[in-house]
Write a protein that holds these residues in place. Sequence first.
Motif, PDB file in Angstrom:
ATOM      1  N   UNK A   1       0.837  -1.203   0.000  1.00  0.00           N
ATOM      2  CA  UNK A   1       0.000   0.000   0.000  1.00  0.00           C
ATOM      3  C   UNK A   1       0.872   1.253   0.000  1.00  0.00           C
ATOM      4  N   UNK A   2       1.912   1.261   0.812  1.00  0.00           N
ATOM      5  CA  UNK A   2       2.818   2.400   0.868  1.00  0.00           C
ATOM      6  C   UNK A   2       3.467   2.658  -0.496  1.00  0.00           C
ATOM      7  N   UNK A   3       3.781   1.586  -1.209  1.00  0.00           N
ATOM      8  CA  UNK A   3       4.420   1.704  -2.520  1.00  0.00           C
ATOM      9  C   UNK A   3       3.405   1.894  -3.648  1.00  0.00           C
ATOM     10  N   UNK A   4       2.146   2.142  -3.275  1.00  0.00           N
ATOM     11  CA  UNK A   4       1.064   2.362  -4.232  1.00  0.00           C
ATOM     12  C   UNK A   4       0.866   1.163  -5.154  1.00  0.00           C
ATOM     13  N   UNK A   5       0.958  -0.034  -4.558  1.00  0.00           N
ATOM     14  CA  UNK A   5       0.752  -1.266  -5.321  1.00  0.00           C
ATOM     15  C   UNK A   5      -0.234  -2.205  -4.623  1.00  0.00           C
ATOM     16  N   UNK A   6      -1.247  -1.667  -3.930  1.00  0.00           N
ATOM     17  CA  UNK A   6      -2.200  -2.575  -3.283  1.00  0.00           C
ATOM     18  C   UNK A   6      -2.980  -3.352  -4.329  1.00  0.00           C
ATOM     19  N   UNK A   7      -3.320  -4.576  -3.991  1.00  0.00           N
ATOM     20  CA  UNK A   7      -4.048  -5.416  -4.913  1.00  0.00           C
ATOM     21  C   UNK A   7      -3.151  -6.117  -5.920  1.00  0.00           C
ATOM     22  N   UNK A   8      -1.936  -5.626  -6.081  1.00  0.00           N
ATOM     23  CA  UNK A   8      -0.986  -6.279  -6.973  1.00  0.00           C
ATOM     24  C   UNK A   8       0.104  -6.972  -6.174  1.00  0.00           C
ATOM     25  N   UNK A   9       0.627  -6.306  -5.186  1.00  0.00           N
ATOM     26  CA  UNK A   9       1.671  -6.869  -4.326  1.00  0.00           C
ATOM     27  C   UNK A   9       1.152  -6.933  -2.893  1.00  0.00           C
ATOM     28  N   UNK A  10       1.741  -7.818  -2.114  1.00  0.00           N
ATOM     29  CA  UNK A  10       1.429  -7.878  -0.692  1.00  0.00           C
ATOM     30  C   UNK A  10       0.228  -8.714  -0.318  1.00  0.00           C
ATOM     31  N   UNK A  11      -0.496  -9.209  -1.312  1.00  0.00           N
ATOM     32  CA  UNK A  11      -1.648 -10.057  -1.045  1.00  0.00           C
ATOM     33  C   UNK A  11      -1.690 -11.166  -2.101  1.00  0.00           C
ATOM     34  N   UNK A  12      -2.540 -12.137  -1.872  1.00  0.00           N
ATOM     35  CA  UNK A  12      -2.753 -13.210  -2.836  1.00  0.00           C
ATOM     36  C   UNK A  12      -4.167 -13.039  -3.374  1.00  0.00           C
ATOM     37  N   UNK A  13      -4.283 -12.920  -4.703  1.00  0.00           N
ATOM     38  CA  UNK A  13      -5.593 -12.711  -5.314  1.00  0.00           C
ATOM     39  C   UNK A  13      -5.641 -13.415  -6.670  1.00  0.00           C
ATOM     40  N   UNK A  14      -6.840 -13.766  -7.081  1.00  0.00           N
ATOM     41  CA  UNK A  14      -7.046 -14.404  -8.378  1.00  0.00           C
ATOM     42  C   UNK A  14      -6.574 -13.472  -9.488  1.00  0.00           C
TER      43      UNK A  14
END
Length: 111
Positions: free
Chosen positions: A69-82
Amino acid sequence: MVQLQRSLEFQRELLRALHAAGVPILAGTDATFLGPVAGYALHAELEELVASGLSPYDALAAATSAAAQYLHRPGRDGTIAVHQPADLVILTADPLANIANARRVDGVVFD
């Protein structure tokens, strides 16, 4: 040595207060050619975050989703998603039960 112990306790108290106030906490040990070693030092940092009052979940989030989130990449990095790339480690024990279990790496998945 006493001064270092006092400094560590002050830093723990400060971290607890910042976390309680809702300030985002990020993990990310600085690595240099002299040390600490990137990756390995993160485990000690996660354990220190928990020793400072964060839950294991919050400590893991500080190294993953909060950092993304800090790097403005939520939903792409830092989590596992389809349909998203996944870089992750496979553990042999639950780090939410004991953050030291994050050291029990069995495998790595990349992309």
